[in-house]
Design an enzyme around this catalytic site. Structure first.
Site, PDB file in Angstrom:
ATOM      1  N   ILE A  15       0.949  -1.072  -0.024  1.00 16.31           N
ATOM      2  CA  ILE A  15      -0.208  -0.056   0.173  1.00 16.31           C
ATOM      3  C   ILE A  15       0.776   1.283   0.222  1.00 16.31           C
ATOM      4  O   ILE A  15       0.625   2.254  -0.715  1.00 16.31           O
ATOM      5  CB  ILE A  15      -0.933   0.052   1.174  1.00 16.31           C
ATOM      6  N   SER A  37      12.062   0.819   6.688  1.00 17.02           N
ATOM      7  CA  SER A  37      11.479  -0.492   6.436  1.00 17.02           C
ATOM      8  C   SER A  37      12.559  -1.508   6.642  1.00 17.02           C
ATOM      9  O   SER A  37      13.679  -1.237   6.151  1.00 17.02           O
ATOM     10  CB  SER A  37      10.890  -0.478   5.048  1.00 17.02           C
ATOM     11  N   ARG A  38      12.304  -2.749   7.185  1.00 19.77           N
ATOM     12  CA  ARG A  38      13.263  -3.756   7.350  1.00 19.77           C
ATOM     13  C   ARG A  38      13.932  -4.337   6.149  1.00 19.77           C
ATOM     14  O   ARG A  38      15.018  -4.593   5.906  1.00 19.77           O
ATOM     15  CB  ARG A  38      12.800  -4.878   8.021  1.00 19.77           C
ATOM     16  N   LYS A  91      -5.037   1.818   7.797  1.00 15.97           N
ATOM     17  CA  LYS A  91      -6.416   1.213   8.476  1.00 15.97           C
ATOM     18  C   LYS A  91      -5.928  -0.156   8.348  1.00 15.97           C
ATOM     19  O   LYS A  91      -5.250  -0.686   7.710  1.00 15.97           O
ATOM     20  CB  LYS A  91      -7.718   1.278   7.815  1.00 15.97           C
ATOM     21  N   ASP A 169     -10.369  -7.504   6.954  1.00 18.05           N
ATOM     22  CA  ASP A 169      -9.399  -6.534   6.388  1.00 18.05           C
ATOM     23  C   ASP A 169      -9.746  -5.681   5.308  1.00 18.05           C
ATOM     24  O   ASP A 169      -9.804  -4.479   5.352  1.00 18.05           O
ATOM     25  CB  ASP A 169      -7.946  -6.947   6.011  1.00 18.05           C
TER      26      ASP A 169
HETATM   27  P1  NAP Z   1       2.280  -5.814   3.139  1.00 17.04           P
HETATM   28  O1  NAP Z   1       2.964  -5.268   1.742  1.00 17.04           O
HETATM   29  O2  NAP Z   1       2.201  -7.063   3.378  1.00 17.04           O
HETATM   30  O3  NAP Z   1       3.176  -5.107   4.395  1.00 17.04           O
HETATM   31  C1  NAP Z   1       3.712  -3.811   4.418  1.00 17.04           C
HETATM   32  C2  NAP Z   1       4.940  -3.786   5.166  1.00 17.04           C
HETATM   33  O4  NAP Z   1       4.990  -4.074   6.476  1.00 17.04           O
HETATM   34  C3  NAP Z   1       5.918  -4.971   4.698  1.00 17.04           C
HETATM   35  O5  NAP Z   1       6.365  -4.572   3.433  1.00 17.04           O
HETATM   36  C4  NAP Z   1       7.020  -4.770   5.785  1.00 17.04           C
HETATM   37  O6  NAP Z   1       8.072  -4.215   5.259  1.00 17.04           O
HETATM   38  C5  NAP Z   1       6.109  -4.329   7.110  1.00 17.04           C
HETATM   39  N1  NAP Z   1       6.054  -5.408   7.907  1.00 17.04           N
HETATM   40  C6  NAP Z   1       5.390  -6.547   7.930  1.00 17.04           C
HETATM   41  N2  NAP Z   1       5.729  -7.174   9.136  1.00 17.04           N
HETATM   42  C7  NAP Z   1       6.070  -6.303   9.951  1.00 17.04           C
HETATM   43  C8  NAP Z   1       6.761  -6.581  11.224  1.00 17.04           C
HETATM   44  N3  NAP Z   1       6.616  -7.645  11.960  1.00 17.04           N
HETATM   45  N4  NAP Z   1       7.578  -5.631  11.759  1.00 17.04           N
HETATM   46  C9  NAP Z   1       7.553  -4.405  11.265  1.00 17.04           C
HETATM   47  N5  NAP Z   1       7.187  -4.147   9.770  1.00 17.04           N
HETATM   48  C10 NAP Z   1       6.573  -5.220   9.029  1.00 17.04           C
HETATM   49  O7  NAP Z   1       0.966  -5.204   3.311  1.00 17.04           O
HETATM   50  P2  NAP Z   1       0.061  -4.115   2.765  1.00 17.04           P
HETATM   51  O8  NAP Z   1      -0.703  -4.624   1.781  1.00 17.04           O
HETATM   52  O9  NAP Z   1       1.007  -2.796   2.282  1.00 17.04           O
HETATM   53  O10 NAP Z   1      -0.779  -3.622   4.040  1.00 17.04           O
HETATM   54  C11 NAP Z   1      -0.308  -2.678   5.103  1.00 17.04           C
HETATM   55  C12 NAP Z   1      -1.327  -2.039   5.842  1.00 17.04           C
HETATM   56  O11 NAP Z   1      -2.069  -1.231   4.691  1.00 17.04           O
HETATM   57  C13 NAP Z   1      -2.576  -3.025   6.276  1.00 17.04           C
HETATM   58  O12 NAP Z   1      -3.099  -2.636   7.589  1.00 17.04           O
HETATM   59  C14 NAP Z   1      -3.752  -3.112   5.149  1.00 17.04           C
HETATM   60  O13 NAP Z   1      -4.949  -3.208   5.963  1.00 17.04           O
HETATM   61  C15 NAP Z   1      -3.675  -1.603   4.875  1.00 17.04           C
HETATM   62  N6  NAP Z   1      -4.110  -1.559   3.545  1.00 17.04           N
HETATM   63  C16 NAP Z   1      -3.582  -2.400   2.356  1.00 17.04           C
HETATM   64  C17 NAP Z   1      -4.140  -2.387   1.154  1.00 17.04           C
HETATM   65  C18 NAP Z   1      -3.844  -2.878  -0.108  1.00 17.04           C
HETATM   66  O14 NAP Z   1      -4.517  -2.922  -0.932  1.00 17.04           O
HETATM   67  N7  NAP Z   1      -2.849  -3.923  -0.069  1.00 17.04           N
HETATM   68  C19 NAP Z   1      -5.230  -1.003   0.921  1.00 17.04           C
HETATM   69  C20 NAP Z   1      -5.534  -0.015   1.955  1.00 17.04           C
HETATM   70  C21 NAP Z   1      -4.930  -0.479   3.190  1.00 17.04           C
HETATM   71  P3  NAP Z   1       9.338  -4.679   5.758  1.00 17.04           P
HETATM   72  O15 NAP Z   1       9.489  -6.045   5.845  1.00 17.04           O
HETATM   73  O16 NAP Z   1      10.262  -3.981   4.763  1.00 17.04           O
HETATM   74  O17 NAP Z   1       9.767  -4.056   7.179  1.00 17.04           O
END
Ligand code: NAP
Length: 309
Positions: A15, A37-38, A91, A169
Site C-alpha cells: 500500500i 522498512s526492514r 487502516k 481487512d
Molecule cells: P504488506 O505489503 O504485506 O506489508 C507492508 C509492510 O509492513 C511490509 O512490506 C513490511 O516491510 C512491513 N512489516 C510487515 N511485518 C512487519 C513487522 N513484524 N514489523 C515491522 N514491519 C513489518 O501489506 P500492505 O498490503 O501494504 O498492507 C499494510 C497495511 O495497509 C495493512 O494494515 C492493510 O490493511 C492496509 N491497506 C492495504 C491495502 C492493499 O490494497 N494492500 C489497501 C489499503 C490499506 P519490511 O519487511 O520492509 O519491514
C-alpha cells in the site's frame, strides 16, 4: 503555498508503494524526507530499518505515516508520539480497540495530531451518499464485500494471524463507509464466521446489525469470490434506493448514475492529515474497528477447509 510538513513513511510494502508514495509526491504540503522498512528502500530519500532508527536520526521530522501491518502499529505509533511527531495510521488503526484509545490519549498529552485514517471514506461517492441519506427514512441496508484473497492478498501471512483481521481487512472498509453515511448508529446482533482450519482469522463472515429503530443492516464478506470483485452497499429508503459500488467509486440512485468525480482516496487522506496538523486536531473514529471486535466476540465460528496459498 500550504505549510510544508516533513514526513517519514514506515513500512514500505504494497500500500505504501501503490498509494502513499504517489499521494505524497502529488501534495505540495508534504515533503517525504525518510523511510523506515526492514527489507525495502525508497529512492531519493534517507532510509532506515526501523522507526526507532528513523526517529533518532531525524529529530527535525514533523510527522510519520505508518503503513506496516496492524500488529506492529501500536509500538511504532507510540515511539513516534513520544518523539513528538504527528502520526497517520493506515487502516485498521490497531490490532485492538483499546490500544488506539491509549494512542489518542498520548497524542493529546504530547500536543500531536493523530489521524486514524479510513481510506474508503474518501471514495468519491461517499459524501454525496451521506448527504442524500441524511434526510431519508432508511428501511434496510445490504453490504456485499467479496473478492479473491489470492488476487488481493498474495503471500500476506500476517493477515491470517491474530490481529490480522482476515476477511475483515477488506470488510472494515465497508464498515468505515456505512458508519460514515448512515444517519443512525447501528450495532451487531449476530454473526457467522468461517475460519480455515489452519488459520486464525476468518475467510468469510456474515453480520446482522440493527439500529435503534430495528432497521436491518446486513453484511456479507467473502474472500472465496471470483476474479470480479463485488464491493457494494445498497440502502433502501422510503423514497428511493441508493447503491454505492466499486468500493464507493460509483453511485446510483434509483438505478441512475450520479456523477461523483474521479477517484482520489489517498490524495484526500493526505489533505485531511495536513488539515489536522495545521489546525492542531486529531481524527480517531474507532467505530469500524469496534464492529469487527464485536463480530469476533459474538460470532459463531465454523471451521472450513485449510487455506493453502
Ligand atoms: P504488506 O505489503 O504485506 O506489508 C507492508 C509492510 O509492513 C511490509 O512490506 C513490511 O516491510 C512491513 N512489516 C510487515 N511485518 C512487519 C513487522 N513484524 N514489523 C515491522 N514491519 C513489518 O501489506 P500492505 O498490503 O501494504 O498492507 C499494510 C497495511 O495497509 C495493512 O494494515 C492493510 O490493511 C492496509 N491497506 C492495504 C491495502 C492493499 O490494497 N494492500 C489497501 C489499503 C490499506 P519490511 O519487511 O520492509 O519491514
Amino acid at each position: 503555498m500550504p505549510k510544508q510538513i516533513s514526513v517519514g513513511l514506515v513500512g514500505v510494502g504494497k500500500i505504501a508503494r501503490d498509494q502513499h508514495l504517489p499521494a505524497l509526491a502529488g501534495n505540495d504540503g508534504f515533503e517525504l524526507v525518510a523511510c523506515a522498512s526492514r527489507n525495502a528502500q525508497v529512492e531519493g530519500v534517507r532510509n532506515y530499518k526501523t522507526v526507532q532508527e528513523l526517529l533518532a536520526a531525524e529529530p527535525e521530522l514533523d510527522a510519520v505515516s505508518l503503513c506496516a501491518t496492524p500488529q506492529v502499529r501500536f509500538e511504532q505509533a507510540r515511539a513516534a508520539l513520544l518523539a513528538g511527531k504527528h502520526v497517520m495510521l493506515e487502516k485498521p488503526p490497531g490490532a485492538s480497540v483499546v490500544e488506539v484509545t491509549v494512542l489518542a490519549a498520548l497524542a493529546q498529552e504530547k500536543g500531536c495530531s493523530l489521524f486514524a485514517s479510513w481510506h474508503s471514506r474518501y471514495a468519491p461517492g461517499v459524501e454525496t451518499a451521506r448527504t442524500w441519506l441524511a434526510q431519508r427514512e432508511i428501511k434496510s441496508v445490504t453490504v456485499l464485500w467479496k473478492e479473491d484473497v489470492r488476487k488481493w492478498h498474495p503471500n500476506q501471512d500476517w493477515i491470517w494471524e491474530a490481529g490480522g483481521l482476515g476477511v475483515f481487512d477488506p470488510g472494515i472498509n465497508a464498515l468505515s463507509i456505512i458508519t460514515r453515511i448512515l444517519p443512525r448508529a447501528f450495532f451487531l446482533k449476530s454473526a457467522e464466521l468461517w475460519v480455515p482450519s489452519n488459520r486464525q482469522t476468518p475467510i468469510a463472515a456474515n453480520l446482522n446489525f440493527i439500529d435503534d429503530h430495528d432497521t436491518p443492516v446486513r453484511a456479507e464478506f467473502d474472500w472465496r469470490h471470483g476474479s470480479e470483485e463485488l464491493w457494494q452497499i445498497e440502502v433502501t429508503t422510503s423514497s428511493g434506493v441508493l447503491r454505492l459500488s466499486q468500493g464507493g467509486k460509483q453511485l446510483h440512485i434509483d438505478g441512475a448514475a450520479v456523477d461523483v468525480g474521479p477517484e482520489r482516496e489517498y490524495p484526500g487522506l493526505y489533505e485531511r492529515f495536513h488539515e489536522l496538523i495545521t489546525s492542531g486536531r486529531s481524527d480517531v473514529d474507532l467505530r469500524p474497528l469496534e464492529h469487527v471486535a464485536d463480530a469476533l466476540l459474538l460470532g459463531h465460528r465454523h471451521a472450513v477447509e485449510a487455506f493453502v496459498e
